[in-house]
Scaffold this active site. Structure first.
Site, mmCIF file in Angstrom:
data_model
loop_
_atom_site.group_PDB
_atom_site.id
_atom_site.type_symbol
_atom_site.label_atom_id
_atom_site.label_comp_id
_atom_site.label_asym_id
_atom_site.label_seq_id
_atom_site.Cartn_x
_atom_site.Cartn_y
_atom_site.Cartn_z
ATOM 1 C CE1 TYR A 68 -3.111 -2.971 0.354
ATOM 2 C CE2 TYR A 68 -3.370 -2.479 2.681
ATOM 3 C CZ TYR A 68 -3.678 -3.253 1.585
ATOM 4 O OH TYR A 68 -4.564 -4.297 1.715
ATOM 5 C CG HIS A 105 -1.851 -8.953 0.032
ATOM 6 N ND1 HIS A 105 -1.311 -7.683 0.000
ATOM 7 C CD2 HIS A 105 -3.195 -8.766 -0.045
ATOM 8 C CE1 HIS A 105 -2.284 -6.798 -0.104
ATOM 9 N NE2 HIS A 105 -3.430 -7.425 -0.137
ATOM 10 C CB SER A 154 -14.308 -3.786 0.147
ATOM 11 O OG SER A 154 -13.070 -3.306 -0.305
ATOM 12 N N PRO A 155 -16.251 -3.807 3.373
ATOM 13 C CG PRO A 155 -16.364 -3.249 5.644
ATOM 14 C CD PRO A 155 -15.391 -3.384 4.501
ATOM 15 C CG LEU A 156 -19.191 0.425 4.396
ATOM 16 C CD1 LEU A 156 -18.748 1.795 4.886
ATOM 17 C CD2 LEU A 156 -20.647 0.170 4.760
ATOM 18 N NE ARG A 211 -13.333 -3.572 -4.362
ATOM 19 C CZ ARG A 211 -12.117 -3.875 -3.892
ATOM 20 N NH1 ARG A 211 -11.369 -2.914 -3.399
ATOM 21 N NH2 ARG A 211 -11.664 -5.105 -3.912
ATOM 22 N N GLY A 212 -17.527 1.513 -1.035
ATOM 23 C CA GLY A 212 -18.174 2.820 -0.966
ATOM 24 C C GLY A 212 -19.532 2.882 -1.627
ATOM 25 N N GLY A 272 -23.704 8.643 -0.154
ATOM 26 C CA GLY A 272 -22.973 9.703 -0.834
ATOM 27 C C GLY A 272 -22.086 9.246 -1.975
#
Length: 310
Positions: free
Chosen positions: A55, A124, A203-205, A207-208, A213
């Site tokens: 990262y 990974h 990424s439990p959302l 990835r947004g 929003g």
């Protein structure tokens, strides 16, 4: 915050923190803002912080190292190795789980983090060219040497988990998981619970996408989500309709869509510890409040009917 057991490791806050976006992939970054957000997360009860050697080509581990400098014994740090990236050509990737590579990159991670050990060290990606016995054996030796406390696997199938766990006990598995991405729900999740292995969804959302929003048109030019199928123009209209239904359910509960989505992830089992990431305190507080939401069985069923597995 509620605490949950990190597999055969320590107890941690029920919601962890994914630090990746503080270094790259999600548009502009700001170290001062990131350090403020990390400190706020810690003060709010977050104890599991997740990073990786790739990262920001080491930047993220150095940033986390600055954050934990005065609190190392009060946080649980997870990092990863196994993906090969070339800074001069970021799009080019490979996978290397060889003993020499894992040993070298573990030492490099420790140096960047400014610590003598990490609490959880993930493969990974799985390297088909390296026998699993060799890669897991290497991590076992690093554990015996005190360099790592627990062995993790990321982006893996149930079959790989079972094979690795037969070589050495696995502490945690980290895969993508959300209302949008549910491939692990029926087989892997219950088996991990049976084995006493933690499940750490990244990424439990979505990835947004599972936030009110999120609008693909507002993504920065260098935001990697522009290349993801979920954010492609032909998929956006369908996905926004699904999120609209999530928003309706969330309004009935007096919570945000993100909180509803995270509460659903948390409801999948006491061994589930999601690691949403954000660069801003206001979104962090919204995410952490999800730990207080207890969904009813009919709400869980309704959400799963709306978001059918990909």
């Amino acid at each position: 915050m509620e605490r949950r057991k990190l597999g055969n490791g320590p107890e941690v806050g029920a919601i962890g923190f994914g630090c990746m976006g503080m270094s790259e992939f999600y548009g502009e970054t700001d170290d001062a803002q990131s350090l403020e957000t990390l400190a706020h997360a810690f003060d709010a009860g977050v104890t599991l912080f997740d990073t990786a050697d790739i990262y920001g080509f080491g930047h993220n581990e150095r940033l986390v190292g600055r954050f934990i400098r005065d609190k190392r014994d009060r946080v649980v740090i997870a990092t990863k190795a196994g993906i090969v990236r070339v800074q001069d050509d970021p799009a080019r990737r490979g996978v290397d789980n060889s003993p020499a590579y894992l040993t070298e990159h573990c030492e490099a991670s420790l140096a960047r983090l400014g610590t003598d050990h990490v609490d959880l060290f993930y493969l990974h990606r799985i390297d088909p060219a390296t026998p699993l016995e060799e890669s897991i054996g290497t991590l076992a030796r690093l554990r015996e040497a005190g360099k790592i406390r627990g062995i993790g696997l990321s982006n893996v199938t149930l079959e790989t988990v079972l094979a690795a766990h037969s070589i050495h006990p696995v502490t945690a598995v980290q895969n993508e998981f959300s209302l949008f991405t549910r491939a692990d729900q029926d087989r892997l999740l219950p088996e991990l619970a049976r084995l006493g292995i933690a499940y750490v969804p990244y990424s439990p959302l979505g990835r947004g996408m599972l936030t009110s929003g999120s609008q693909p048109g507002s993504l920065a030019d260098d935001d990697f989500r522009r290349n993801l199928p979920r954010f492609a123009p032909e998929a956006v209209a369908r996905n926004r309709r699904l999120v609209a239904e999530l928003e309706t359910m969330a309004r009935r509960r007096g919570v945000s869509p993100a909180q509803m989505a995270l509460a659903w992830v948390l409801a999948q089992g006491d061994h589930v510890i999601p690691i949403p990431g954000t660069k801003r305190v206001r979104y962090l507080d919204e995410n952490l409040a999800a730990a207080e939401i207890r969904l009813q069985a009919d709400e869980i069923a309704a959400l799963q009917a709306i978001f059918r597995p990909e």
